[in-house]
Design a protein around this motif. Structure first.
Motif, mmCIF file in Angstrom:
data_model
loop_
_atom_site.group_PDB
_atom_site.id
_atom_site.type_symbol
_atom_site.label_atom_id
_atom_site.label_comp_id
_atom_site.label_asym_id
_atom_site.label_seq_id
_atom_site.Cartn_x
_atom_site.Cartn_y
_atom_site.Cartn_z
ATOM 1 N N LEU A 1 5.228 3.659 -1.455
ATOM 2 C CA LEU A 1 4.406 2.195 -1.809
ATOM 3 C C LEU A 1 4.401 1.762 -3.112
ATOM 4 O O LEU A 1 4.826 0.502 -3.397
ATOM 5 C CB LEU A 1 2.999 2.500 -1.426
ATOM 6 C CG LEU A 1 2.574 2.399 0.215
ATOM 7 C CD1 LEU A 1 1.101 2.640 0.371
ATOM 8 C CD2 LEU A 1 2.811 1.259 1.017
ATOM 9 N N SER A 2 4.635 2.626 -4.094
ATOM 10 C CA SER A 2 4.775 2.183 -5.593
ATOM 11 C C SER A 2 6.068 1.657 -5.853
ATOM 12 O O SER A 2 6.193 0.612 -6.320
ATOM 13 C CB SER A 2 4.391 3.301 -6.289
ATOM 14 O OG SER A 2 5.511 4.191 -6.516
ATOM 15 N N LYS A 3 7.053 1.979 -5.232
ATOM 16 C CA LYS A 3 8.490 1.443 -5.119
ATOM 17 C C LYS A 3 8.487 0.133 -4.337
ATOM 18 O O LYS A 3 9.408 -0.807 -4.842
ATOM 19 C CB LYS A 3 9.285 2.527 -4.683
ATOM 20 C CG LYS A 3 9.541 3.705 -5.324
ATOM 21 C CD LYS A 3 9.861 3.615 -6.762
ATOM 22 C CE LYS A 3 9.806 4.802 -7.654
ATOM 23 N NZ LYS A 3 9.823 4.517 -9.097
ATOM 24 N N LYS A 4 7.577 -0.239 -3.228
ATOM 25 C CA LYS A 4 7.876 -1.449 -2.645
ATOM 26 C C LYS A 4 6.841 -2.605 -3.420
ATOM 27 O O LYS A 4 6.900 -3.768 -2.926
ATOM 28 C CB LYS A 4 7.389 -1.155 -1.164
ATOM 29 C CG LYS A 4 7.998 -0.269 -0.498
ATOM 30 C CD LYS A 4 9.540 -0.897 0.025
ATOM 31 C CE LYS A 4 10.425 0.255 0.971
ATOM 32 N NZ LYS A 4 11.514 -0.468 1.234
ATOM 33 N N SER A 5 5.892 -2.164 -3.985
ATOM 34 C CA SER A 5 4.916 -3.116 -4.556
ATOM 35 C C SER A 5 5.301 -3.724 -5.878
ATOM 36 O O SER A 5 5.895 -2.881 -6.949
ATOM 37 C CB SER A 5 3.551 -2.331 -4.570
ATOM 38 O OG SER A 5 2.727 -3.410 -5.126
ATOM 39 N N GLU A 6 5.075 -5.010 -6.137
ATOM 40 C CA GLU A 6 5.336 -5.446 -7.357
ATOM 41 C C GLU A 6 3.948 -5.324 -8.473
ATOM 42 O O GLU A 6 4.143 -5.350 -9.442
ATOM 43 C CB GLU A 6 5.318 -6.885 -7.110
ATOM 44 C CG GLU A 6 6.960 -7.412 -6.199
ATOM 45 C CD GLU A 6 7.078 -8.727 -6.353
ATOM 46 O OE1 GLU A 6 6.524 -9.594 -6.580
ATOM 47 O OE2 GLU A 6 7.934 -9.078 -5.316
ATOM 48 N N LYS A 7 2.975 -4.976 -7.887
ATOM 49 C CA LYS A 7 1.794 -4.642 -8.337
ATOM 50 C C LYS A 7 1.564 -3.122 -8.743
ATOM 51 O O LYS A 7 1.868 -2.313 -7.766
ATOM 52 C CB LYS A 7 0.634 -5.349 -7.780
ATOM 53 C CG LYS A 7 0.725 -6.924 -7.825
ATOM 54 C CD LYS A 7 -0.558 -7.380 -7.052
ATOM 55 C CE LYS A 7 -0.476 -8.902 -6.917
ATOM 56 N NZ LYS A 7 -1.360 -9.556 -6.542
ATOM 57 N N PRO A 8 0.750 -2.696 -9.648
ATOM 58 C CA PRO A 8 0.712 -1.208 -9.893
ATOM 59 C C PRO A 8 -0.259 -0.944 -8.414
ATOM 60 O O PRO A 8 -1.117 -1.539 -7.784
ATOM 61 C CB PRO A 8 -0.214 -0.974 -10.877
ATOM 62 C CG PRO A 8 0.071 -2.416 -11.957
ATOM 63 C CD PRO A 8 0.452 -3.393 -10.836
ATOM 64 N N LEU A 9 0.068 0.279 -8.020
ATOM 65 C CA LEU A 9 -0.820 0.931 -6.704
ATOM 66 C C LEU A 9 -2.164 1.427 -7.142
ATOM 67 O O LEU A 9 -2.347 2.087 -8.424
ATOM 68 C CB LEU A 9 0.254 2.003 -6.180
ATOM 69 C CG LEU A 9 -0.528 2.702 -5.016
ATOM 70 C CD1 LEU A 9 -0.192 1.885 -3.627
ATOM 71 C CD2 LEU A 9 0.403 3.957 -4.924
#
Length: 103
Positions: free
Chosen positions: A22-30
């Motif tokens: 998820l952290s690699k897919k998100s533009e915002k911090p998880l």
């Protein structure tokens, strides 16, 4: 998603792997959340903090004391549709309640 992602970190490999993806897919911090326990036999907060630091997440820790579980026991009985014998259910309920209250 547009508002970002949030995940519960248990301290184990499954939640760490999902958080990584998820952290690699998100533009915002998880956003990550975890439970720390008063009883050291169940507490995995150090592993949770290491995972959060490695991934660069915005981490929130909900501290669960033994008394919190017993004080909320009557609420658990209302929420669970059938008897639940998972020993972590009370802590998870306290976690969900506390995380909901924090927004």
């Amino acid at each position: 998603g547009e508002v970002g992602f949030a995940i519960y970190l248990s301290g184990g490999i499954d939640s760490a792997a999902i958080a990584y993806i998820l952290s690699k897919k998100s533009e915002k911090p998880l956003d990550t959340f975890s439970i720390s326990f008063q009883d050291g036999d169940y507490d995995e907060s150090e592993a949770q903090k290491q995972i959060s630091k490695f991934l660069g997440t915005r981490h929130s820790e909900i501290k669960i004391k033994n008394i919190d579980i017993s004080n909320n026991f009557s609420k658990y009985l209302i929420v669970f549709v059938k008897p639940c014998f998972n020993p972590t259910s009370g802590a998870q309920f306290s976690f969900f309640f506390a995380s909901e209250m924090s927004g």
